[in-house]
Design an enzyme around this catalytic site. Structure first.
Site, short mmCIF file in Angstrom:
data_model
loop_
_atom_site.label_atom_id
_atom_site.label_comp_id
_atom_site.label_asym_id
_atom_site.label_seq_id
_atom_site.Cartn_x
_atom_site.Cartn_y
_atom_site.Cartn_z
N PHE A 1 0.96 -1.23 0.10
CA PHE A 1 -0.11 -0.11 -0.02
C PHE A 1 0.87 1.27 0.06
O PHE A 1 0.46 2.52 -0.52
CB PHE A 1 -0.96 0.06 1.14
CG PHE A 1 -2.25 -1.00 1.06
CD1 PHE A 1 -3.12 -0.74 0.10
CD2 PHE A 1 -2.33 -1.99 1.81
CE1 PHE A 1 -4.09 -1.40 -0.15
CE2 PHE A 1 -3.55 -2.90 1.46
CZ PHE A 1 -4.34 -2.77 0.67
N ARG B 1 3.37 1.56 -1.62
CA ARG B 1 3.74 1.72 -2.97
C ARG B 1 2.71 2.38 -3.94
O ARG B 1 2.88 2.62 -5.17
CB ARG B 1 4.46 0.26 -3.66
CG ARG B 1 5.54 -0.03 -2.92
CD ARG B 1 5.92 -1.41 -3.33
NE ARG B 1 6.87 -2.00 -2.21
CZ ARG B 1 7.84 -2.94 -2.29
NH1 ARG B 1 8.27 -2.89 -3.56
NH2 ARG B 1 8.61 -3.10 -1.32
N ASP C 1 -0.20 -0.58 23.44
CA ASP C 1 0.22 -0.77 24.64
C ASP C 1 -0.08 -2.34 25.12
O ASP C 1 -0.95 -2.88 24.81
CB ASP C 1 -0.20 -0.10 25.91
CG ASP C 1 0.63 1.27 25.93
OD1 ASP C 1 1.95 1.20 25.65
OD2 ASP C 1 0.12 2.38 26.01
N THR D 1 -8.03 0.39 15.49
CA THR D 1 -8.50 1.56 14.31
C THR D 1 -7.64 2.01 13.67
O THR D 1 -6.35 2.29 13.87
CB THR D 1 -9.32 2.70 15.52
OG1 THR D 1 -10.14 2.50 16.10
CG2 THR D 1 -9.57 3.93 14.62
N GLU E 1 -6.25 4.62 10.52
CA GLU E 1 -6.30 6.39 10.25
C GLU E 1 -6.07 6.24 8.60
O GLU E 1 -4.65 6.31 8.49
CB GLU E 1 -5.56 7.16 11.23
CG GLU E 1 -5.79 7.06 12.35
CD GLU E 1 -5.15 6.26 13.16
OE1 GLU E 1 -3.86 5.94 12.63
OE2 GLU E 1 -5.16 6.03 14.25
N TYR F 1 -3.03 -1.65 29.59
CA TYR F 1 -3.73 -0.62 28.82
C TYR F 1 -5.49 -0.74 29.54
O TYR F 1 -5.77 0.38 29.60
CB TYR F 1 -3.53 -0.75 27.60
CG TYR F 1 -4.32 0.35 26.89
CD1 TYR F 1 -3.73 1.71 26.87
CD2 TYR F 1 -5.47 0.24 26.17
CE1 TYR F 1 -4.47 2.87 26.11
CE2 TYR F 1 -6.40 1.10 25.80
CZ TYR F 1 -5.88 2.45 25.52
OH TYR F 1 -6.63 3.38 25.12
N LYS G 1 -8.93 5.26 26.77
CA LYS G 1 -9.94 5.77 26.07
C LYS G 1 -10.55 4.75 25.23
O LYS G 1 -11.57 4.58 24.56
CB LYS G 1 -9.49 7.10 25.15
CG LYS G 1 -9.13 8.23 26.05
CD LYS G 1 -8.74 9.48 24.95
CE LYS G 1 -8.23 10.71 25.63
NZ LYS G 1 -6.62 9.85 26.11
N GLN H 1 -12.59 -1.81 22.51
CA GLN H 1 -13.34 -1.36 21.47
C GLN H 1 -13.46 -2.47 20.54
O GLN H 1 -12.68 -3.10 19.95
CB GLN H 1 -12.57 -0.18 20.75
CG GLN H 1 -11.15 -0.62 20.00
CD GLN H 1 -10.51 0.83 19.55
OE1 GLN H 1 -10.83 2.18 19.85
NE2 GLN H 1 -9.31 0.53 18.94
#
Length: 206
Positions: free
Chosen positions: A120, A122, A135, A143, A145, A177, A184, A188
């Site tokens: 990717f 490339r 952690d 997640t 980005e 963690y 936070k 998830q």
């Protein structure tokens, strides 16, 4: 100490590291490949005021999504043409958040790092910006980005998007963690927007 393929298999088979779903074919010499899930988030904001809750839109894809660079010209006509030509579900420009299919659980003496696949890189697509570190004691999906920097890139649900590199710490963390009160993104199970505003709330409480 980075875990080799043999180490990764030993940790998974013993239950010390959990990767669900797990695919033996995704184990590399010293990494494990993770796949792209169906859930995504795009933000509705013109400006990211990180002290506030950021307005966003969550959506799912059935098959594929086209990620366009921020300044790539899009209008309804172009979007429909792309959808028809490439048989894609969705077209977005700029950054978006995605998630792995894999739910990962790490013990307190193992941490990990996420890296996008070089294939990717490339085609100038990045699947993490600054959040590549995981952690020890983390439990949850990863997640992503996602940003395209050159031309539009089509991504497909369930394709391998990146890899996890696992490392053994010299000693276990006292509090992992997912057991920390201020974590936070613990446990998830879907794509999560930025919760950085909680930093300011915690500072006020202190």
């Amino acid at each position: 100490m980075i875990l080799s393929d043999k180490d990764i298999l030993n940790y998974v088979n013993s239950g010390r590291v959990c990767i669900n779903p797990f695919n033996r074919n995704f184990v590399g010499p010293c990494s494990y490949d993770v796949t792209l899930g169906e859930e995504f988030i795009t933000y509705n904001e013109d400006v990211y005021d990180v002290k506030k809750q950021l307005s966003h839109r969550s959506f799912k894809i059935d098959n594929s999504i086209m990620v366009c660079p921020l300044h790539h010209h899009l209008d309804e006509k172009i979007i429909e043409r792309y959808k028809e030509k490439y048989s894609i579900d969705c077209v977005v420009s700029g950054g978006l958040l995605g998630t792995t299919n894999e739910y990962v659980e790490l013990p307190n003496d193992v941490c990990a790092q996420y890296q996008g696949r070089s294939s990717f890189g490339r085609v100038f697509l990045q699947s993490h910006q600054t959040a590549g570190w995981i952690d020890s004691g983390f439990k949850g999906k990863i997640t992503l980005e996602i940003v395209a920097y050159d031309k539009p890139v089509i991504l497909y649900k369930n394709q391998r998007i990146g890899q996890l590199i696992f490392s053994k710490t010299l000693s276990p963390a006292d509090i992992g963690y997912s057991d920390r009160k201020c974590s936070k993104y613990a446990r998830q199970t879907s794509v999560m927007p930025s919760l950085i505003k909680k930093d300011f709330e915690n500072d006020l409480e202190e």
